[in-house]
Design a protein around this motif. Structure first.
Motif, PDB file in Angstrom:
ATOM      1  N   LEU A 170      34.856  71.920  59.662  1.00 27.74           N
ATOM      2  CA  LEU A 170      33.706  71.204  59.100  1.00 27.74           C
ATOM      3  C   LEU A 170      32.900  72.099  58.163  1.00 27.74           C
ATOM      4  CD1 LEU A 170      32.453  69.103  62.146  1.00 27.74           C
ATOM      5  CD2 LEU A 170      33.118  68.203  59.908  1.00 27.74           C
ATOM      6  N   HIS A 171      32.846  73.381  58.485  1.00 29.35           N
ATOM      7  CA  HIS A 171      32.154  74.322  57.604  1.00 29.35           C
ATOM      8  C   HIS A 171      32.831  74.368  56.234  1.00 29.35           C
ATOM      9  CE1 HIS A 171      29.931  77.801  56.238  1.00 29.35           C
ATOM     10  NE2 HIS A 171      31.050  78.484  56.077  1.00 29.35           N
ATOM     11  N   VAL A 172      34.159  74.391  56.238  1.00 29.10           N
ATOM     12  CA  VAL A 172      34.907  74.377  54.975  1.00 29.10           C
ATOM     13  C   VAL A 172      34.638  73.081  54.217  1.00 29.10           C
ATOM     14  CG1 VAL A 172      37.209  74.377  53.940  1.00 29.10           C
ATOM     15  CG2 VAL A 172      36.719  75.900  55.860  1.00 29.10           C
ATOM     16  N   VAL A 173      34.650  71.957  54.943  1.00 26.61           N
ATOM     17  CA  VAL A 173      34.414  70.655  54.311  1.00 26.61           C
ATOM     18  C   VAL A 173      33.025  70.594  53.681  1.00 26.61           C
ATOM     19  CG1 VAL A 173      34.157  68.180  54.753  1.00 26.61           C
ATOM     20  CG2 VAL A 173      36.052  69.433  55.789  1.00 26.61           C
ATOM     21  N   HIS A 174      32.020  71.075  54.394  1.00 26.35           N
ATOM     22  CA  HIS A 174      30.657  71.062  53.864  1.00 26.35           C
ATOM     23  C   HIS A 174      30.534  71.943  52.623  1.00 26.35           C
ATOM     24  CE1 HIS A 174      29.100  69.843  58.109  1.00 26.35           C
ATOM     25  NE2 HIS A 174      29.418  68.788  57.383  1.00 26.35           N
ATOM     26  N   ARG A 175      31.199  73.092  52.635  1.00 22.74           N
ATOM     27  CA  ARG A 175      31.170  73.966  51.459  1.00 22.74           C
ATOM     28  C   ARG A 175      31.853  73.296  50.270  1.00 22.74           C
ATOM     29  NH1 ARG A 175      29.789  79.376  52.394  1.00 22.74           N
ATOM     30  NH2 ARG A 175      29.918  79.487  50.116  1.00 22.74           N
ATOM     31  N   LEU A 176      32.920  72.561  50.550  1.00 22.96           N
ATOM     32  CA  LEU A 176      33.610  71.832  49.484  1.00 22.96           C
ATOM     33  C   LEU A 176      32.712  70.751  48.890  1.00 22.96           C
ATOM     34  CD1 LEU A 176      37.273  71.356  50.781  1.00 22.96           C
ATOM     35  CD2 LEU A 176      36.597  72.341  48.587  1.00 22.96           C
ATOM     36  N   MET A 177      32.000  70.044  49.756  1.00 25.49           N
ATOM     37  CA  MET A 177      31.119  68.970  49.289  1.00 25.49           C
ATOM     38  C   MET A 177      29.969  69.512  48.450  1.00 25.49           C
ATOM     39  SD  MET A 177      30.955  66.504  52.644  1.00 25.49           S
ATOM     40  CE  MET A 177      32.348  65.469  53.115  1.00 25.49           C
ATOM     41  N   LEU A 178      29.488  70.707  48.789  1.00 18.20           N
ATOM     42  CA  LEU A 178      28.428  71.322  47.997  1.00 18.20           C
ATOM     43  C   LEU A 178      28.953  71.749  46.624  1.00 18.20           C
ATOM     44  CD1 LEU A 178      26.593  73.542  50.654  1.00 18.20           C
ATOM     45  CD2 LEU A 178      25.702  71.493  49.530  1.00 18.20           C
ATOM     46  N   ALA A 179      30.166  72.288  46.617  1.00 15.66           N
ATOM     47  CA  ALA A 179      30.752  72.756  45.357  1.00 15.66           C
ATOM     48  C   ALA A 179      31.265  71.600  44.508  1.00 15.66           C
ATOM     49  CB  ALA A 179      31.885  73.741  45.642  1.00 15.66           C
ATOM     50  N   LYS A 180      31.781  70.565  45.190  1.00 18.23           N
ATOM     51  CA  LYS A 180      32.331  69.398  44.493  1.00 18.23           C
ATOM     52  C   LYS A 180      31.753  68.136  45.132  1.00 18.23           C
ATOM     53  CE  LYS A 180      36.612  69.352  43.330  1.00 18.23           C
ATOM     54  NZ  LYS A 180      38.092  69.330  43.330  1.00 18.23           N
ATOM     55  N   PRO A 181      30.594  67.684  44.683  1.00 13.89           N
ATOM     56  CA  PRO A 181      29.952  66.510  45.304  1.00 13.89           C
ATOM     57  C   PRO A 181      30.832  65.265  45.303  1.00 13.89           C
ATOM     58  CG  PRO A 181      28.428  67.638  43.831  1.00 13.89           C
ATOM     59  CD  PRO A 181      29.769  68.261  43.611  1.00 13.89           C
ATOM     60  N   GLU A 182      31.782  65.208  44.388  1.00 20.15           N
ATOM     61  CA  GLU A 182      32.657  64.029  44.324  1.00 20.15           C
ATOM     62  C   GLU A 182      33.791  64.084  45.341  1.00 20.15           C
ATOM     63  OE1 GLU A 182      34.514  67.130  41.647  1.00 20.15           O
ATOM     64  OE2 GLU A 182      32.497  66.435  42.167  1.00 20.15           O
ATOM     65  N   PHE A 183      33.928  65.214  46.029  1.00 18.64           N
ATOM     66  CA  PHE A 183      35.028  65.348  46.994  1.00 18.64           C
ATOM     67  C   PHE A 183      34.785  64.483  48.221  1.00 18.64           C
ATOM     68  CE2 PHE A 183      36.539  67.417  50.916  1.00 18.64           C
ATOM     69  CZ  PHE A 183      37.900  67.230  50.731  1.00 18.64           C
ATOM     70  N   VAL A 184      35.831  63.767  48.642  1.00 22.11           N
ATOM     71  CA  VAL A 184      35.769  62.927  49.841  1.00 22.11           C
ATOM     72  C   VAL A 184      36.991  63.232  50.708  1.00 22.11           C
ATOM     73  CG1 VAL A 184      35.706  60.579  50.756  1.00 22.11           C
ATOM     74  CG2 VAL A 184      34.583  61.093  48.574  1.00 22.11           C
ATOM     75  N   PRO A 185      36.781  63.673  51.947  1.00 21.92           N
ATOM     76  CA  PRO A 185      37.927  63.871  52.838  1.00 21.92           C
ATOM     77  C   PRO A 185      38.661  62.553  53.061  1.00 21.92           C
ATOM     78  CG  PRO A 185      35.963  64.932  53.720  1.00 21.92           C
ATOM     79  CD  PRO A 185      35.514  64.085  52.575  1.00 21.92           C
ATOM     80  N   SER A 186      39.939  62.638  53.304  1.00 19.82           N
ATOM     81  CA  SER A 186      40.726  61.429  53.533  1.00 19.82           C
ATOM     82  C   SER A 186      40.337  60.783  54.859  1.00 19.82           C
ATOM     83  CB  SER A 186      42.216  61.772  53.544  1.00 19.82           C
ATOM     84  OG  SER A 186      42.527  62.581  54.669  1.00 19.82           O
TER      85      SER A 186
END
Length: 235
Positions: free
Chosen positions: A143-159
């Protein structure tokens, strides 16, 4: 008559000096192989960092064929010092190899470092790597990785599959409230929860004795037109 002189019993002979002198005079000096290695140099130093095809195959080969992820990491770090910028293929090779070696903590860390350095793969690659990290069954780290991804790429959506797996792992650790928040986040990002999503959440609440909340989730499931399956009713 000439009589040779011998050291008295009190005189100490320094065997180390004699040994070093002999070694220095010998043709096979211990420093010679090291000098030869420095003169030859690895092939990697001769190859230009602009040849991305070569480096991608080299790193992939070390990770997948040779199963030597440590050497791949050393090579990648050396390349970065020379100005090489890793791409999604390099990152994928490293993450998969670390996970294959059960070095999940390091895999999470490498992914976060990649994001922090300003590079995040495309959405498909991110979801593939997140699915791989979820094999560690360490939901907080993933989840930490996912949150960092969302901050860096707001358009990112996990499957949807990755969301369901994260919800399941939180529920397996008796944390359905956090799983429910993730459930709402999933809906806010455009996903429609399926039977697996609801059933996992219902099971999580039943596991901690919150049958009333589980019943409300079941009612919501019916209202949203999601059909329960045999597993849902068996909880």
């Amino acid at each position: 008559m000439y009589l040779p002189t011998f050291p008295s019993p009190k005189t100490r002979i320094n065997h180390k000096i004699i040994t070093r002198s002999l070694a220095f005079c010998s043709d096979s000096s211990p420093f010679q192989p090291q000098q030869q290695q420095q003169q030859q140099g690895p092939k990697e130093q001769e190859e230009s960092i602009t040849n991305r095809s070569y480096w991608t195959k080299r790193i992939h080969g070390l990770c997948i064929v040779d199963r030597n992820v440590d050497e791949a990491l050393r090579l990648l770090d050396h390349l970065r010092l020379r100005g090489y910028r890793p791409d999604s293929l390099n990152l994928s090779s490293i993450i998969h190899a670390l996970c294959d070696s059960n070095r999940f903590s390091e895999a999470h860390h490498r992914f976060v470092l990649s994001i922090a350095s300003g590079y995040a793969p495309d959405e498909r690659t991110c979801n593939v790597l997140i699915a791989r990290l979820l094999d560690s069954r360490s939901p907080d780290s993933t989840l930490h990785v996912v949150h960092r991804l969302m901050l860096a790429k707001p358009e990112f959506v996990p499957s949807l599959v990755n969301y369901n797996r994260m919800i399941d792992q939180l529920c397996s650790f008796s944390r359905p409230i956090e799983a429910h928040r993730l459930f709402f986040d999933m809906k806010s990002r455009g996903h429609c929860p399926n039977t697996v999503s609801y059933t996992t959440l219902i099971n999580g609440y039943c596991k901690i004795g919150e049958v009333g909340i589980a019943q409300k989730v079941l009612d919501e499931m019916s209202e949203c037109g999601v059909r329960p399956n045999s597993l849902t009713y068996s909880i």
